[in-house]
Scaffold this motif. Sequence first.
Motif, PDB file in Angstrom:
ATOM      1  N   MET A 195       0.862  -1.364  -0.020  1.00 47.82           N
ATOM      2  CA  MET A 195       0.078   0.072   0.091  1.00 47.82           C
ATOM      3  C   MET A 195       0.964   1.274  -0.158  1.00 47.82           C
ATOM      4  N   ASP A 198       0.204   6.596  -2.420  1.00 50.32           N
ATOM      5  CA  ASP A 198      -0.858   7.013  -3.176  1.00 50.32           C
ATOM      6  C   ASP A 198      -1.986   6.007  -3.371  1.00 50.32           C
ATOM      7  N   LYS A 199      -1.716   4.727  -2.798  1.00 55.61           N
ATOM      8  CA  LYS A 199      -2.923   3.888  -2.766  1.00 55.61           C
ATOM      9  C   LYS A 199      -3.672   3.779  -1.370  1.00 55.61           C
ATOM     10  N   TYR A 288      -8.474  11.835  -7.412  1.00 55.04           N
ATOM     11  CA  TYR A 288      -7.697  11.375  -5.879  1.00 55.04           C
ATOM     12  C   TYR A 288      -6.495  12.330  -5.750  1.00 55.04           C
ATOM     13  N   ASP A 532      -2.522  -3.884  -4.171  1.00 54.64           N
ATOM     14  CA  ASP A 532      -1.845  -3.079  -5.295  1.00 54.64           C
ATOM     15  C   ASP A 532      -2.962  -2.274  -5.862  1.00 54.64           C
ATOM     16  N   ASP A 533      -4.226  -1.652  -5.059  1.00 61.82           N
ATOM     17  CA  ASP A 533      -4.954  -0.883  -5.584  1.00 61.82           C
ATOM     18  C   ASP A 533      -5.681  -0.243  -4.541  1.00 61.82           C
ATOM     19  N   ARG A 534      -6.278   0.813  -4.941  1.00 62.65           N
ATOM     20  CA  ARG A 534      -6.769   1.734  -3.892  1.00 62.65           C
ATOM     21  C   ARG A 534      -8.044   1.318  -3.148  1.00 62.65           C
TER      22      ARG A 534
END
Length: 855
Positions: A195, A198-199, A288, A532-534
């Motif tokens: 994380m 920016d995630k 974001y 690996d993603d928001r």
Amino acid sequence: MTDAISVDARHQRLQQEWADPTGWRSLAAVNHTTIGKRFIVTALIFFLVGGLLAMLIRAQLASPGSAFLDHDLYNQIFTMHGTVMMFLFAIPMLEGYALYLLPKMLGSRDLAYPRLGAYAYWCYLFGGTILLVALAAGVAPDTGWFMYTPLSGAVHSPGINADVWLIGVTFAEISAICAGVELMATILTMRAPGMSLDKMPLFAWYVLVTAAMILIGFPPLILGSILLELERALGWPFFEVARGGDPLLWQHLFWMFGHPEVYIIFLPAAGMVSSMVPVFSRHPIVGYRWIVGSIVLLAVLSFGLWVHHMFTVGIPHLAQSFFSVASMLVAIPTAIQFFSWIATLWQGRPKFSLPMLYLAGFFFVFIAGGLTGVMLALVPFNWQAHDTHFVVAHLHYVLVGGLVFPLLAGVYYWMPHVTGKMPSPRLGRYAFWLVFLGFNAAFLPMHLTGLVGMPRRIYTYPEGMGWDGLNLLSSVGSFVMAAGFVLLILDVVMHAFVGRRAPRNPWGSGTLEWAMRTPAPSYNFASLPAVDDRDPLWHEPDWPDRAAAGRGALSAHTPGVRENLMVEVLSGRARCVARMPGPSMLPFLAALATGLFFVCLLFKWYWIALVGVVLAIALFVRWAVVGGLRASHSFVRDVLGVSLDTHHARRGAPGEWGVSLCLLADATLLAALFFGYVFLWLVAPQWPPPAWVEIAWLPTLTALGAFGLALALGALRRTRLTRAPLASGLRAGHEADRPTGNGSAGGTVNGAGRFVLHWACWGVALVCVMALLMQAPSPQVHAYGAVTRVLYAYVLLHILVAALMLGVTHWRAGNRYFAASQHGLDARIYAVWARYTAVSGVLVVLAVVAMGVWS
Ligand code: HEM
Ligand SMILES: [Cu+2]
């Protein structure tokens, strides 16, 4: 091996490992879930108290010439209403949400400093209790929530009332500072692997910025409170014109805190909005990075606006224009967030669930408050509306709109998480309309009463001013609003018991706090799969199952050990394994000792206060020293195919982050003190009085030399007085096993010699600064002497703490085999403090010399 045990067996084991003790031992609880809930419930109680006081205010103002409350009581009530709402409800409530939610959203098992969180809670509770007891005893503060001098000085407020404010609020602010350190360090270092910054969920960004603002925004008020208490108790005249002080110094210090405070309240609430809007739009947040940029900008701007609360005190026109323009600029970053939310709704397929209704209330009310804010930023309008009910209306539109509505949306949104039960859409809807309509009926008319001249903070008014009908409407509205709150609380409490069982992730959210059973288990995640993603739950719907099945980091569980993952700040790559402390009575006892100190100050029992200080220090030292892990606990652990050390072995351990962040707050306090020094120098006449200025060169130069040496000595790199083998591979739990092979003589001598030099440095510095302090002009006669002494006292205090830390480092290096000492962590932590002490000491000494030479 990871899949060898069943999901349920794993759950049982971890649940036991991380659970808090029960019964009276629950005073020792440290788990963030428990501490967060305690904050929330306590803040709710304070909200009810503050609300009750508001009802008393409105009952009194409902009709002209009312004799329901007399002026004395009214003063206490509106002061306590403001104070309770701002310091004991708004900030702690948001901290409670953040403490509860953040580790879960970040994919972490706990906060960085569980015991500090517990200490923060107890300080908050005890500080708030001081204020409530004073209210019950009829000696509550009564000079308004911003405590302007000279009204709050010893001459005009001789009783204990103002001291209650200064001491109770400062106590509660210690709690806020602790929470700020706690939250910031957690967000920066403890997240699920992968994380990156920016995630992170947006809420984490909002809280990160807020926590930084607390560390920078609160110290000026803490300083102001210390100075005012010194003036009231000992007659040191910081704010008294006749003796070289200036009452405006208080206003500056207060609003340097007070304006950012508004954003400290708004930002986390906006963070909740940013968490909910994408879920109910069923679309990732739009923009974001724009939002992240705008909150940082908002934070920076908010430190340059404080003077807009002081447009009527007679400051130069140029300064007024500057602060007026800067105030209007704030609309830009705020608007960016609104446009992002609207765009997200626009692009998504919005679903109008209950929390959305409250969010709609937020949009409407907060924007209205923002618009009257821009009006008030216009200086000529401000001159008219200042200190009228127009301002009361504005501030409630902002606070209730920007805080209470998002909070209520959050109550419904996260209620299934905490209770495992769904709320009732019907009752929640009724409650919304009562609160929303009641609020507008109460506060919309106040704009008008204000514009036709009704001042704030008056306990009654004569008939026939044209204020009667509007005031009655306000009062009726506020009672309707109160009914709404009562209904809402009933709804939530009732459904916590009898509500429908909540499914996992009932709203279909994308963030990790919903990747667990509800009510939340004590350990949050059985293991930490990479992110690996928001919106991990949208893109990897099997994340929760992988976590529960132990297919992530930290799945191997050692009984008796609480482990958490530390990551690299930017990339979120796994760095090391943190060993977390378990339940302990120390935070509770330390807060009690701190409370003893504050209560004794209140009653001017200074000798007993000293006992409180000594006790508190003893407990802190015990906390820091004895709680440490033994060296044999350190080991290397395989995490997702990478081997990681425990945190001691790496730079950037939690302890280093902790001191550094505390020093950030500390440095702001010093900066505010310098601001006061320069402010009085420039503003007060005859400052400093020439006859008083005399530079004591010998101690001055010697002190500079000692500080210089402390800096030049550098870190105590070799803290092991005896050498022990790196205990990698040793199993945990064997605290007694002393490493064999005793240290080489070389290591011992080298280490000991270094220690002697450090001790000498602080010894000399202590004597010199003490001498300077004694030689400074009398603090009672003129503000110059008072400020100079406070500056020296600041340095003295830091030298004493440096010596204490050196003592701890020295003792641990020589006597036991602590992991922190083995790996040089003690020395690194001490070094941060020692450097700060030396640098700030040099600055203070030079500042005094500079003023002496110039005048
Ligand atoms: C629950 C509904 C509320 C009502 C009916 C209410 C009502 C009032 C009224 C009538 C005043 C003006 C008193 C005067 O000047 O004589 C006041 C002042 C104030 N209120 Fe509220 N209020 C409410 C909620 C809140 C909340 C939620 C906050 C903050 C989070 C808040 C913060 C303040 C502050 C800071 C003041 C200024 C106190 C002072 O002048 O020293 N209020 N409130
Ligand atoms: Cu402001």
